[in-house]
Motif scaffolding. Structure first.
Motif, mmCIF file in Angstrom:
data_model
loop_
_atom_site.group_PDB
_atom_site.id
_atom_site.type_symbol
_atom_site.label_atom_id
_atom_site.label_comp_id
_atom_site.label_asym_id
_atom_site.label_seq_id
_atom_site.Cartn_x
_atom_site.Cartn_y
_atom_site.Cartn_z
ATOM 1 N N UNK A 455 43.363 53.770 13.965
ATOM 2 C CA UNK A 455 43.527 54.939 14.828
ATOM 3 C C UNK A 455 43.384 54.588 16.188
ATOM 4 N N UNK A 456 42.552 53.744 16.603
ATOM 5 C CA UNK A 456 42.313 53.235 17.905
ATOM 6 C C UNK A 456 42.176 52.130 18.135
ATOM 7 N N UNK A 457 41.666 51.542 19.260
ATOM 8 C CA UNK A 457 41.791 50.053 19.400
ATOM 9 C C UNK A 457 40.387 49.294 18.697
ATOM 10 N N UNK A 458 39.315 50.156 18.826
ATOM 11 C CA UNK A 458 38.097 49.660 18.065
ATOM 12 C C UNK A 458 37.676 50.809 16.983
ATOM 13 N N UNK A 459 36.959 50.224 15.990
ATOM 14 C CA UNK A 459 36.394 51.250 15.021
ATOM 15 C C UNK A 459 35.000 51.463 15.304
ATOM 16 N N UNK A 460 34.815 52.764 15.377
ATOM 17 C CA UNK A 460 33.666 53.272 15.802
ATOM 18 C C UNK A 460 33.554 54.806 16.326
ATOM 19 N N UNK A 461 32.502 55.400 16.349
ATOM 20 C CA UNK A 461 32.491 56.780 16.798
ATOM 21 C C UNK A 461 32.311 56.854 18.297
ATOM 22 N N UNK A 462 33.230 57.602 19.129
ATOM 23 C CA UNK A 462 33.523 57.869 20.716
ATOM 24 C C UNK A 462 32.178 58.344 21.134
ATOM 25 N N UNK A 463 31.893 57.782 21.975
ATOM 26 C CA UNK A 463 30.634 58.391 22.939
ATOM 27 C C UNK A 463 31.137 59.760 23.608
ATOM 28 N N UNK A 464 32.246 59.839 24.188
ATOM 29 C CA UNK A 464 32.824 60.646 24.970
ATOM 30 C C UNK A 464 33.675 61.462 24.043
ATOM 31 N N UNK A 465 33.629 62.691 23.843
ATOM 32 C CA UNK A 465 34.171 63.397 22.830
ATOM 33 C C UNK A 465 35.667 63.917 23.100
ATOM 34 N N UNK A 466 36.114 63.721 24.452
ATOM 35 C CA UNK A 466 37.508 64.355 25.213
ATOM 36 C C UNK A 466 38.487 63.286 24.950
ATOM 37 N N UNK A 467 39.869 63.353 24.826
ATOM 38 C CA UNK A 467 40.762 62.570 24.739
ATOM 39 C C UNK A 467 41.146 62.188 26.271
ATOM 40 N N UNK A 468 40.993 63.142 27.216
ATOM 41 C CA UNK A 468 41.451 62.888 28.581
ATOM 42 C C UNK A 468 40.403 63.280 29.288
ATOM 43 N N UNK A 469 40.056 62.524 30.211
ATOM 44 C CA UNK A 469 38.489 62.362 30.966
ATOM 45 C C UNK A 469 38.565 63.585 32.091
ATOM 46 N N UNK A 470 39.735 63.946 32.683
ATOM 47 C CA UNK A 470 40.037 64.663 33.858
ATOM 48 C C UNK A 470 39.161 65.789 34.245
ATOM 49 N N UNK A 471 38.712 66.664 33.224
ATOM 50 C CA UNK A 471 38.130 67.807 33.559
ATOM 51 C C UNK A 471 36.512 67.487 33.929
ATOM 52 N N UNK A 472 36.017 66.255 33.627
ATOM 53 C CA UNK A 472 34.810 65.758 34.101
ATOM 54 C C UNK A 472 35.071 64.618 35.454
ATOM 55 N N UNK A 473 35.867 63.702 35.257
ATOM 56 C CA UNK A 473 35.940 62.889 36.028
ATOM 57 C C UNK A 473 36.622 63.249 37.532
ATOM 58 N N UNK A 474 37.506 64.265 37.379
ATOM 59 C CA UNK A 474 38.037 64.889 38.888
ATOM 60 C C UNK A 474 37.008 65.459 39.700
ATOM 61 N N UNK A 475 36.021 66.284 38.931
ATOM 62 C CA UNK A 475 34.869 67.008 39.852
ATOM 63 C C UNK A 475 34.255 65.887 40.334
ATOM 64 N N UNK A 476 33.744 64.905 39.387
ATOM 65 C CA UNK A 476 32.851 63.694 39.780
ATOM 66 C C UNK A 476 33.512 63.216 40.933
ATOM 67 N N UNK A 477 34.684 62.924 41.083
ATOM 68 C CA UNK A 477 35.263 62.374 42.255
ATOM 69 C C UNK A 477 35.173 63.147 43.450
ATOM 70 N N UNK A 478 35.303 64.368 43.300
ATOM 71 C CA UNK A 478 35.074 65.271 44.536
ATOM 72 C C UNK A 478 33.572 65.302 45.046
ATOM 73 N N UNK A 479 32.754 65.489 43.957
ATOM 74 C CA UNK A 479 31.331 65.569 44.289
ATOM 75 C C UNK A 479 30.869 64.501 44.836
ATOM 76 N N UNK A 480 31.355 63.107 44.296
ATOM 77 C CA UNK A 480 30.656 61.668 44.889
ATOM 78 C C UNK A 480 31.426 61.874 46.380
ATOM 79 N N UNK A 481 32.198 62.427 46.527
ATOM 80 C CA UNK A 481 32.856 62.053 48.197
ATOM 81 C C UNK A 481 32.118 63.179 48.866
ATOM 82 N N UNK A 482 31.659 64.359 48.500
ATOM 83 C CA UNK A 482 31.077 65.239 49.390
ATOM 84 C C UNK A 482 29.616 64.677 49.433
ATOM 85 N N UNK A 483 28.990 64.213 48.444
ATOM 86 C CA UNK A 483 27.391 63.906 48.343
ATOM 87 C C UNK A 483 27.464 62.218 49.354
ATOM 88 N N UNK A 484 28.476 61.603 49.011
ATOM 89 C CA UNK A 484 28.293 60.471 49.955
ATOM 90 C C UNK A 484 28.494 60.760 51.591
#
Length: 512
Positions: A455-484
């Protein structure tokens, strides 16, 4: 082997090689290679943008997604289209006014430091490679279905062709291949849509009514939740689709192929109309495949549903339509991968080699040679990676590239133009953290890890539950730019920002 399809394949390849030959005679300088010397008109670039954007994900992936999952597959069409409003109102004009050849040029217009340019180029190469994997997966599945050639050799054939276009023809060849492909794709999709609608007595209402009983999903076929059962995952996907286009390097460099910002805006308007009409027609592709091909046959041809559109053409139009649509799908992939190779090669040759290694002293000839070698390197890397993603839906693979682009590039583009306090530290931090977070979350997601074998490349339980990371990674990108920016002791150059603001909105160079 389908001989008719094979002949049409050869005609498509022959036509694109002729275009490349004539383009190669005009490709002498870096401006010719990177931007076709900014010679395209608004309508030409609009068709080229549409040709670049309507990829294997759009034609093969969305049709398969709609056919297998119903309403959920149409999320991709909506997200891809709405994304152009962000491009039109926020990105197109400032990018054209500030940049020259690459996305890094725009950012370097304000922060002219090697590390900023280097990280921007790294992002471009990463995103382009990610996106290219999806195209090569679609190409491999298509050629295997039609010509009986093994997936490995299919991917290699496409890889060689896309490298030839870029190495010899540069942006001029790439643009005209994309224009021809967009026209063919619109024609093929329109013909299929018309035939599908005719089978429902030219009644959209009747079509929707019959789709309630046409698939194993029954009435749920028209409802959301068949594929995206987690609302958070659905929101994450749509965030990536809507915001990601404005950070895709191979789309952004198209704005450098026109003479000014006004023409760039016209390009987006043309592209939006073309793309909008096409995505409306993906409903007929998906519904038609579900009704006249069938779930089992689609799955049997390709587990991810990527062959739904060619199979539909075969079911409703026979051998000729099947061959024509398959050849158009092949042209679609060739055009898009050429643009992706060019964006990655430009980032390497212009940014890494020209500005960082040679410190701006590289000649035109040296940059073009470096870009051609970089094209070969990017192609080889993408081919290798595509071999591990054979059974993944191409629309889904592209959505991941959108998430990376929205997380790593979009925050920097927006802050470069609209935030006075933004500085070098913020730009570097935002790009690095945005890229790293999105890639790490993709690697930890259910796309890569699954307890079910195959069903995927590797057999095992996913650590991150969402199939698309956008809702987490997009705010992280904005926050990192502001924090930096806020944590850095170095202050932004207020005078430089004033210059950038005027240039971004008017196109005037050195206005103060």
């Amino acid at each position: 082997m389908n001989m008719l399809a094979f002949i049409l394949f050869l005609l498509i390849v022959g036509l694109t090689l002729v275009i490349t030959y004539f383009a190669s005679r005009r490709t002498k300088t870096t401006a010719d290679f990177y931007t076709a010397d900014s010679s395209l008109s608004g309508w030409q670039n609009g068709w080229a943008i549409a040709g670049d954007y309507m990829s294997a994900a759009s034609f093969l992936g969305i049709a398969g997604m709609v056919a297998l999952s119903g309403f959920d597959g149409f999320f991709y069409s909506i997200g891809f289209l709405v994304a152009y409003l962000v491009v039109l109102y926020i990105v197109a004009e400032p990018l054209r006014n500030l940049g020259k050849y690459t996305l890094a040029d725009m950012i370097a217009a304000r922060f002219n430091e090697k590390k900023v340019r280097g990280v921007a180029a790294l992002n471009t190469i990463s995103i382009s490679t990610f996106y290219m994997i999806a195209q090569l997966v679609g190409a491999g599945a298509l050629i295997k279905l039609l010509l009986g050639i093994d997936y490995l050799y299919s991917v290699i054939i496409v890889g060689i062709l896309m490298t030839v276009y870029v190495v010899f023809g540069g942006m001029t060849a790439t643009s005209w291949v994309q224009i021809v492909k967009a026209v063919l794709l619109m024609a093929g999709t329109f013909i299929i849509s018309l035939i599908v609608l005719a089978k429902f007595d030219f009644s959209v209402i009747e079509m929707f009514k019959q789709m309630k009983t046409a698939t194993p999903l029954g009435g749920d076929f028209l409802n959301p939740g068949n594929k995206f059962k987690d609302p958070l995952d659905t929101l994450s996907l749509n965030l990536a689709l809507v915001l990601g286009t404005a950070g895709l390097p191979h789309i952004l460099i198209r704005f450098f192929t026109v003479k000014d910002a006004i023409t760039a805006r016209k390009s987006v308007v043309y592209a939006t109309w073309i793309i909008g009409i096409f995505y409306i027609m993906t409903i007929f592709l998906g519904f038609g495949a579900a009704a006249f091909v069938g779930y089992d046959k689609i799955i049997a041809a390709n587990a991810a549903g990527n062959m739904a559109a060619p199979l539909l053409a075969d079911a409703i139009g026979g051998d000729f339509l099947f061959a024509f649509v398959s050849a158009v799908a092949f042209a679609t992939i060739l055009a898009v991968v050429a643009g992706l190779v060019l964006s990655a090669a430009s980032a390497f040759a212009h940014d890494f080699y020209g500005h960082i290694i040679r410190k701006g002293q590289a000649t035109d000839k040296e940059q073009v040679v470096a870009a051609r070698w970089a094209s070969i390197g990017v192609s080889v890397l993408s081919i290798i990676l595509a071999l591990f993603a054979q059974n993944m839906n191409v629309a889904f693979l592209v959505s991941l590239a959108f998430a990376v682009a929205a997380s790593a590039n979009l925050p920097i583009i927006i802050f470069t133009v609209f935030w006075k306090r933004f500085n070098t530290a913020g730009a570097v931090t935002g790009m690095v953290v945005g890229l790293a977070s999105s890639l790490i979350l993709v690697f930890l997601s259910p796309n890569v890890w699954s307890p079910i074998e195959g069903a995927a490349i590797f057999v095992g339980d996913p650590v991150f539950p969402l199939a698309n990371p956008g809702i987490v990674s997009i705010p992280i990108g904005f926050i990192a730019a502001i924090a930096g920016t806020l944590l850095s002791s170095k202050k932004a150059d207020a005078k430089k920002y004033d210059e950038i603001l005027v240039t971004a909105n008017t196109g005037m160079k050195d206005p103060l």
